[in-house]
Design a protein around this motif. Sequence first.
Motif, mmCIF file in Angstrom:
data_model
loop_
_atom_site.group_PDB
_atom_site.id
_atom_site.type_symbol
_atom_site.label_atom_id
_atom_site.label_comp_id
_atom_site.label_asym_id
_atom_site.label_seq_id
_atom_site.Cartn_x
_atom_site.Cartn_y
_atom_site.Cartn_z
ATOM 1 N N ILE A 1 15.380 -77.320 -46.628
ATOM 2 C CA ILE A 1 15.098 -78.748 -46.494
ATOM 3 C C ILE A 1 14.577 -79.083 -45.099
ATOM 4 C CG2 ILE A 1 16.759 -79.425 -48.267
ATOM 5 C CD1 ILE A 1 18.663 -80.245 -45.988
ATOM 6 N N ALA A 2 14.706 -78.156 -44.164
ATOM 7 C CA ALA A 2 14.179 -78.380 -42.808
ATOM 8 C C ALA A 2 13.873 -77.032 -42.182
ATOM 9 C CB ALA A 2 15.179 -79.147 -41.951
ATOM 10 N N ASP A 3 12.761 -76.975 -41.492
ATOM 11 C CA ASP A 3 12.335 -75.736 -40.850
ATOM 12 C C ASP A 3 11.626 -76.094 -39.550
ATOM 13 O OD1 ASP A 3 11.827 -73.110 -40.379
ATOM 14 O OD2 ASP A 3 10.182 -72.927 -41.806
ATOM 15 N N ALA A 4 11.567 -75.116 -38.643
ATOM 16 C CA ALA A 4 10.865 -75.256 -37.359
ATOM 17 C C ALA A 4 11.548 -76.254 -36.431
ATOM 18 C CB ALA A 4 9.405 -75.650 -37.580
ATOM 19 N N TYR A 5 12.854 -76.399 -36.556
ATOM 20 C CA TYR A 5 13.645 -77.172 -35.601
ATOM 21 C C TYR A 5 14.424 -76.201 -34.706
ATOM 22 C CZ TYR A 5 12.669 -81.459 -38.189
ATOM 23 O OH TYR A 5 12.040 -82.529 -38.781
ATOM 24 N N GLY A 6 15.116 -76.731 -33.720
ATOM 25 C CA GLY A 6 16.012 -75.916 -32.904
ATOM 26 C C GLY A 6 15.377 -75.182 -31.750
ATOM 27 N N GLY A 7 14.100 -75.415 -31.480
ATOM 28 C CA GLY A 7 13.468 -74.782 -30.328
ATOM 29 C C GLY A 7 13.126 -73.324 -30.560
ATOM 30 N N THR A 8 12.840 -72.628 -29.478
ATOM 31 C CA THR A 8 12.462 -71.219 -29.544
ATOM 32 C C THR A 8 13.614 -70.383 -30.086
ATOM 33 O OG1 THR A 8 11.013 -71.515 -27.630
ATOM 34 C CG2 THR A 8 11.606 -69.253 -28.225
ATOM 35 N N PRO A 9 13.386 -69.571 -31.118
ATOM 36 C CA PRO A 9 14.469 -68.757 -31.690
ATOM 37 C C PRO A 9 15.110 -67.850 -30.641
ATOM 38 C CG PRO A 9 12.542 -68.721 -33.110
ATOM 39 C CD PRO A 9 12.114 -69.391 -31.844
ATOM 40 N N GLN A 10 16.443 -67.786 -30.668
ATOM 41 C CA GLN A 10 17.190 -66.934 -29.751
ATOM 42 C C GLN A 10 17.606 -65.659 -30.469
ATOM 43 O OE1 GLN A 10 20.418 -69.110 -27.872
ATOM 44 N NE2 GLN A 10 19.240 -71.008 -27.883
ATOM 45 N N ILE A 11 17.682 -64.594 -29.729
ATOM 46 C CA ILE A 11 18.107 -63.315 -30.289
ATOM 47 C C ILE A 11 19.629 -63.307 -30.421
ATOM 48 C CG2 ILE A 11 18.182 -60.824 -29.903
ATOM 49 C CD1 ILE A 11 15.571 -61.100 -28.347
ATOM 50 N N GLY A 12 20.117 -62.770 -31.528
ATOM 51 C CA GLY A 12 21.559 -62.691 -31.732
ATOM 52 C C GLY A 12 22.124 -64.020 -32.177
ATOM 53 N N LEU A 13 23.374 -64.269 -31.844
ATOM 54 C CA LEU A 13 24.064 -65.492 -32.254
ATOM 55 C C LEU A 13 23.762 -66.599 -31.243
ATOM 56 C CD1 LEU A 13 26.018 -66.529 -34.444
ATOM 57 C CD2 LEU A 13 27.885 -66.085 -32.840
ATOM 58 N N PRO A 14 23.003 -67.632 -31.637
ATOM 59 C CA PRO A 14 22.586 -68.642 -30.673
ATOM 60 C C PRO A 14 23.692 -69.634 -30.346
ATOM 61 C CG PRO A 14 21.782 -69.212 -32.835
ATOM 62 C CD PRO A 14 22.466 -67.878 -32.978
ATOM 63 N N GLU A 15 23.688 -70.109 -29.115
ATOM 64 C CA GLU A 15 24.608 -71.179 -28.738
ATOM 65 C C GLU A 15 24.166 -72.494 -29.375
ATOM 66 O OE1 GLU A 15 26.219 -73.492 -24.722
ATOM 67 O OE2 GLU A 15 24.858 -71.792 -24.559
ATOM 68 N N ARG A 16 22.859 -72.659 -29.519
ATOM 69 C CA ARG A 16 22.322 -73.877 -30.111
ATOM 70 C C ARG A 16 22.494 -73.826 -31.612
ATOM 71 N NH1 ARG A 16 16.498 -74.514 -28.285
ATOM 72 N NH2 ARG A 16 17.589 -74.852 -26.318
ATOM 73 N N ARG A 17 23.160 -74.837 -32.173
ATOM 74 C CA ARG A 17 23.411 -74.833 -33.604
ATOM 75 C C ARG A 17 23.523 -76.260 -34.122
ATOM 76 N NH1 ARG A 17 28.799 -71.446 -33.912
ATOM 77 N NH2 ARG A 17 27.515 -70.127 -32.567
ATOM 78 N N PHE A 18 23.282 -76.433 -35.409
ATOM 79 C CA PHE A 18 23.389 -77.748 -36.029
ATOM 80 C C PHE A 18 24.848 -78.113 -36.279
ATOM 81 C CE2 PHE A 18 18.925 -77.060 -37.130
ATOM 82 C CZ PHE A 18 18.401 -78.336 -36.975
ATOM 83 N N LYS A 19 25.106 -79.433 -36.245
ATOM 84 C CA LYS A 19 26.384 -79.988 -36.676
ATOM 85 C C LYS A 19 26.076 -81.089 -37.676
ATOM 86 C CE LYS A 19 28.649 -78.863 -32.323
ATOM 87 N NZ LYS A 19 29.348 -79.373 -31.116
ATOM 88 N N ALA A 20 26.983 -81.297 -38.623
ATOM 89 C CA ALA A 20 26.719 -82.240 -39.707
ATOM 90 C C ALA A 20 27.885 -83.184 -39.917
ATOM 91 C CB ALA A 20 26.426 -81.482 -41.005
ATOM 92 N N SER A 21 27.575 -84.363 -40.455
ATOM 93 C CA SER A 21 28.593 -85.326 -40.845
ATOM 94 C C SER A 21 28.033 -86.177 -41.973
ATOM 95 C CB SER A 21 29.002 -86.208 -39.658
ATOM 96 O OG SER A 21 30.058 -87.078 -40.025
ATOM 97 N N GLN A 22 28.903 -86.641 -42.857
ATOM 98 C CA GLN A 22 28.466 -87.412 -44.018
ATOM 99 C C GLN A 22 28.974 -88.836 -43.945
ATOM 100 O OE1 GLN A 22 29.530 -85.767 -47.832
ATOM 101 N NE2 GLN A 22 28.674 -87.470 -48.982
ATOM 102 N N ASN A 23 28.075 -89.785 -44.230
ATOM 103 C CA ASN A 23 28.435 -91.204 -44.331
ATOM 104 C C ASN A 23 27.769 -91.728 -45.597
ATOM 105 O OD1 ASN A 23 28.964 -93.938 -44.043
ATOM 106 N ND2 ASN A 23 28.548 -93.963 -41.853
ATOM 107 N N GLY A 24 28.561 -91.953 -46.640
ATOM 108 C CA GLY A 24 27.994 -92.324 -47.928
ATOM 109 C C GLY A 24 27.161 -91.168 -48.463
ATOM 110 N N ASP A 25 25.944 -91.470 -48.869
ATOM 111 C CA ASP A 25 25.049 -90.425 -49.371
ATOM 112 C C ASP A 25 24.100 -89.917 -48.294
ATOM 113 O OD1 ASP A 25 26.167 -90.412 -51.866
ATOM 114 O OD2 ASP A 25 24.661 -91.722 -52.779
ATOM 115 N N TYR A 26 24.371 -90.268 -47.052
ATOM 116 C CA TYR A 26 23.565 -89.787 -45.937
ATOM 117 C C TYR A 26 24.286 -88.645 -45.223
ATOM 118 C CZ TYR A 26 20.462 -93.863 -46.195
ATOM 119 O OH TYR A 26 19.552 -94.806 -46.604
#
Length: 238
Positions: free
Chosen positions: A49-74
């Motif tokens: 559902i989403a691609d090409a976000y998060g900046g330059t890909p990092q090797i291995g386990l990246p510190e930069r990561r998504f976080k999520a939360s739900q409010n209603g259907d959003y």
Amino acid sequence: TTKKTRSTGRQPITMLFEAIASDQTRKMIAATQNRIYTFNESKGNWKIIADAYGGTPQIGLPERRFKASQNGDYIFLTNGVDPVLTWQFDQVTTGCAMQAVSPVADLETLKVTAARCVFTWKGITFLGDVDEEGQRYAHRVRWCHPEAPTEWDTAITGTLAGYEDLYYAERIMGFVPLADYLLIITTRAIWQITIVGDASSASSPLFNFRQLNTEPITGDACIRYPNTLVSDGTHLHY
């Protein structure tokens, strides 16, 4: 405009989030540094559902990561780099980039370009550690109007959307509900949020912010790594 570069190769999964729509439809959302997927139970496959976000890909386990939360259907998605994104259940992919997520218009109006923490409590979504107008406010909390996930603009007449700045030296690391409170965990303190205003009136403050403990100089006994924060409903661990 900035051209997004689509990532190639395998990336570790750094986020899993279960969302349940108002009609009780369930979705599992997974994310890597650069991509976000949803799982289709009936077909047994994953859809990007989403691609090409998060900046330059990092090797291995990246510190930069998504976080999520739900409010209603959003579903709100943040990673501290890109604008705060929303996805609604079964939202179709659109545009030349074929994305199913979209930025929040009100946050664009406020020139909020990124957030590192997101959490929903009592129908209100909170953002913490935000970038606004080209400057980082690691100590700022923003919230939407109750039960209106996309309403963030504080200039709207009658809105209860707003923000609060904690102490300048603090960095917001996460939000955790505990009993009937919401706790803000920072690198220097723990804050307790309670609802004190009338959710139907903008004439009085909506929240009370109370500092429970503080270590303003050294940060002793305070959180250092945001991804270690865990609550068992009674105690906090980090």
